[in-house]
Design an enzyme around this catalytic site. Structure first.
Site, PDB file in Angstrom:
ATOM      1  N   HIS A   2      24.861  27.798   6.223  1.00 25.38           N
ATOM      2  CA  HIS A   2      26.160  27.152   6.265  1.00 25.38           C
ATOM      3  C   HIS A   2      25.974  25.640   6.330  1.00 25.38           C
ATOM      4  O   HIS A   2      25.187  25.141   7.139  1.00 25.38           O
ATOM      5  CB  HIS A   2      26.973  27.644   7.464  1.00 25.38           C
ATOM      6  CG  HIS A   2      27.339  29.093   7.376  1.00 25.38           C
ATOM      7  ND1 HIS A   2      27.099  29.996   8.393  1.00 25.38           N
ATOM      8  CD2 HIS A   2      27.913  29.800   6.372  1.00 25.38           C
ATOM      9  CE1 HIS A   2      27.526  31.194   8.028  1.00 25.38           C
ATOM     10  NE2 HIS A   2      28.017  31.100   6.802  1.00 25.38           N
ATOM     11  N   GLU A   5      26.119  23.626   9.655  1.00 26.92           N
ATOM     12  CA  GLU A   5      25.177  24.004  10.713  1.00 26.92           C
ATOM     13  C   GLU A   5      23.844  23.340  10.390  1.00 26.92           C
ATOM     14  O   GLU A   5      22.949  23.936   9.794  1.00 26.92           O
ATOM     15  CB  GLU A   5      25.087  25.523  10.801  1.00 26.92           C
ATOM     16  CG  GLU A   5      26.439  26.145  11.156  1.00 26.92           C
ATOM     17  CD  GLU A   5      26.501  27.656  11.006  1.00 26.92           C
ATOM     18  OE1 GLU A   5      25.437  28.287  10.823  1.00 26.92           O
ATOM     19  OE2 GLU A   5      27.611  28.215  11.057  1.00 26.92           O
ATOM     20  N   HIS A 142      20.987  29.269  11.409  1.00 27.26           N
ATOM     21  CA  HIS A 142      22.410  29.033  11.647  1.00 27.26           C
ATOM     22  C   HIS A 142      22.590  28.186  12.899  1.00 27.26           C
ATOM     23  O   HIS A 142      21.635  27.893  13.621  1.00 27.26           O
ATOM     24  CB  HIS A 142      23.149  30.367  11.835  1.00 27.26           C
ATOM     25  CG  HIS A 142      23.223  31.210  10.601  1.00 27.26           C
ATOM     26  ND1 HIS A 142      24.400  31.420   9.919  1.00 27.26           N
ATOM     27  CD2 HIS A 142      22.275  31.893   9.924  1.00 27.26           C
ATOM     28  CE1 HIS A 142      24.171  32.205   8.877  1.00 27.26           C
ATOM     29  NE2 HIS A 142      22.881  32.512   8.864  1.00 27.26           N
ATOM     30  N   GLU A 235      20.099  31.722  15.331  1.00 26.05           N
ATOM     31  CA  GLU A 235      21.130  30.782  15.770  1.00 26.05           C
ATOM     32  C   GLU A 235      20.445  29.765  16.692  1.00 26.05           C
ATOM     33  O   GLU A 235      19.890  30.146  17.725  1.00 26.05           O
ATOM     34  CB  GLU A 235      22.244  31.522  16.511  1.00 26.05           C
ATOM     35  CG  GLU A 235      22.944  32.587  15.687  1.00 26.05           C
ATOM     36  CD  GLU A 235      24.056  32.018  14.807  1.00 26.05           C
ATOM     37  OE1 GLU A 235      24.384  30.822  14.970  1.00 26.05           O
ATOM     38  OE2 GLU A 235      24.600  32.782  13.987  1.00 26.05           O
TER      39      GLU A 235
END
Length: 372
Positions: A2, A5, A142, A235
């Site tokens: 993304h 991010e 991410h 993440e």
């Protein structure tokens, strides 16, 4: 993945520089890693989204949760891959109690009818890239939380629930391989790192994707169900686009985890699948591990790599036109052991030009000659 991010983007640029510097400085560990591993680094999959998020950040000093998440066509790339989970699960009526899968179809090298899909150019490029190389291990990066996420990302019912893959033991080990060296991620079971954003606790800093929240069309499950690649979703930050002054701390938090994760390419078993008579490698041979309902295939030269946790396994190699071979293979931690196969060509290969009736007639004739 993304565009807004951005921590992962900067980490990968820095990682490439760091690997080169350490290699040139004579680091034995880095030279061993680079000399034994083909490493591919893609700093950004969504440059258009990054430009949109960066422009907003420069104008306002803030990053919206959604601006730049999608590409220039306003498509979320991590919802745009072929949804192979639905092919795996089939109709939701196939779901057992607690969403457990009742097998509907194959769960490895699943093919999607790509002509019917509206795939974004970035997604098409990555899919072609995955077809070009026999990747073994990968991760997509991410932001928005701090946790190592492993397959499956969707569940049979489509609801939030634990949805393990046949390689759940391997994926949990890989996720822990990343989180245990991350000073923040590994403590996610004690207190949420992103508690101001409503984050939950993640024991040991890892989570099953669908148990966290289910999603369809993600890259992680596509890679596992279509290619040989085992992939995690990492993440890496609560704030998606933090100020430049904080980037160095993110680097120090992740550098050891990134490098250790790359070394996990070398776990389990590997080997060659060869023609026993000619010694030539057999491409697209099937490698099946007893008790794990997910197969992989050999690469163009007959070589293969199969990620496994420690243990003793019964492994079968098979290919069209050859007799299958089964042998016992050993997997040990911190080393990848050889488990090669020599397959004997089969003499009873059906002639593709024969019709079914002709083949049946020939079989009956052979039986008649045998028992007359």
């Amino acid at each position: 993945m993304h565009g807004n991010e951005a921590v992962g983007r900067q980490l990968l640029i820095t990682l490439a520089q760091y690997i080169c510097e350490e290699y040139d400085s004579g680091s034995p560990d880095m030279q061993r890693l680079v000399n034994s591993t083909r490493i591919h680094i893609l700093p950004t999959m969504n440059p258009d989204g990054f430009d949109m998020a960066l422009e907003q950040f420069r104008e306002t000093g803030k990053c919206d949760w959604l601006v730049g998440r999608c590409n220039a066509n306003d498509k979320d790339l991590n919802r745009n891959f072929p949804d192979l989970d639905r092919i795996l699960f089939g109709d939701k009526r196939n779901c057992g109690s607690l969403g457990h899968i009742r097998r509907h179809g194959p769960n490895n090298h699943i093919q999607a009818v790509k002509s019917k899909l509206k795939l974004e150019p970035e997604v098409k490029s990555v899919m072609e890239w995955m077809e070009q190389y026999p990747f073994v291990l990968s991760a997509n990066l991410h932001g928005g939380d701090i946790v190592a996420n492993y397959p499956l990302d969707d569940s049979c019912t489509g609801r939030r629930e634990f949805s393990p893959s046949p390689d759940n033991a391997v994926f949990q080990y890989l996720a822990l391989s990343y989180s245990q060296f991350h000073p923040v991620m590994r403590k996610q079971g004690e207190t949420p790192a992103c508690k101001d954003m409503g984050s939950q606790l993640f024991p040991d800093g890892i989570t099953n994707g669908a148990q966290w929240y289910p999603l369809a069309g993600g890259m992680q499950d596509y890679n596992y169900l279509h290619t040989n690649t085992f992939e995690l979703t990492l993440e890496l930050s609560c704030i998606k686009m933090p100020p430049e002054s904080e980037l160095e701390s993110y680097w120090h938090d992740n550098v050891n985890s990134l490098l250790y994760y790359i070394t996990k390419t070398h776990m389990g078993i590997k080997g060659l699948v060869q023609d026993a008579e000619t010694g030539e490698g057999i491409p697209n041979a099937n490698i099946q591990v007893k008790g794990i309902d997910h197969d992989i295939t050999s690469a163009a030269d007959g070589d293969y790599w199969r990620l496994l946790v420690d243990g003793i396994y019964r492994v079968t190699a098979s290919a069209d036109g050859y007799h299958p071979v089964t042998k016992t293979c050993l997997a040990v931690e911190h080393e990848i052991l050889d488990c090669s196969f020599q397959l004997q060509p089969s003499n009873d290969i059906p002639n593709p030009k024969e019709t079914v009736d002709e083949r049946l007639e020939n079989m009956l004739s052979q039986l008649h000659d045998t028992y007359k």
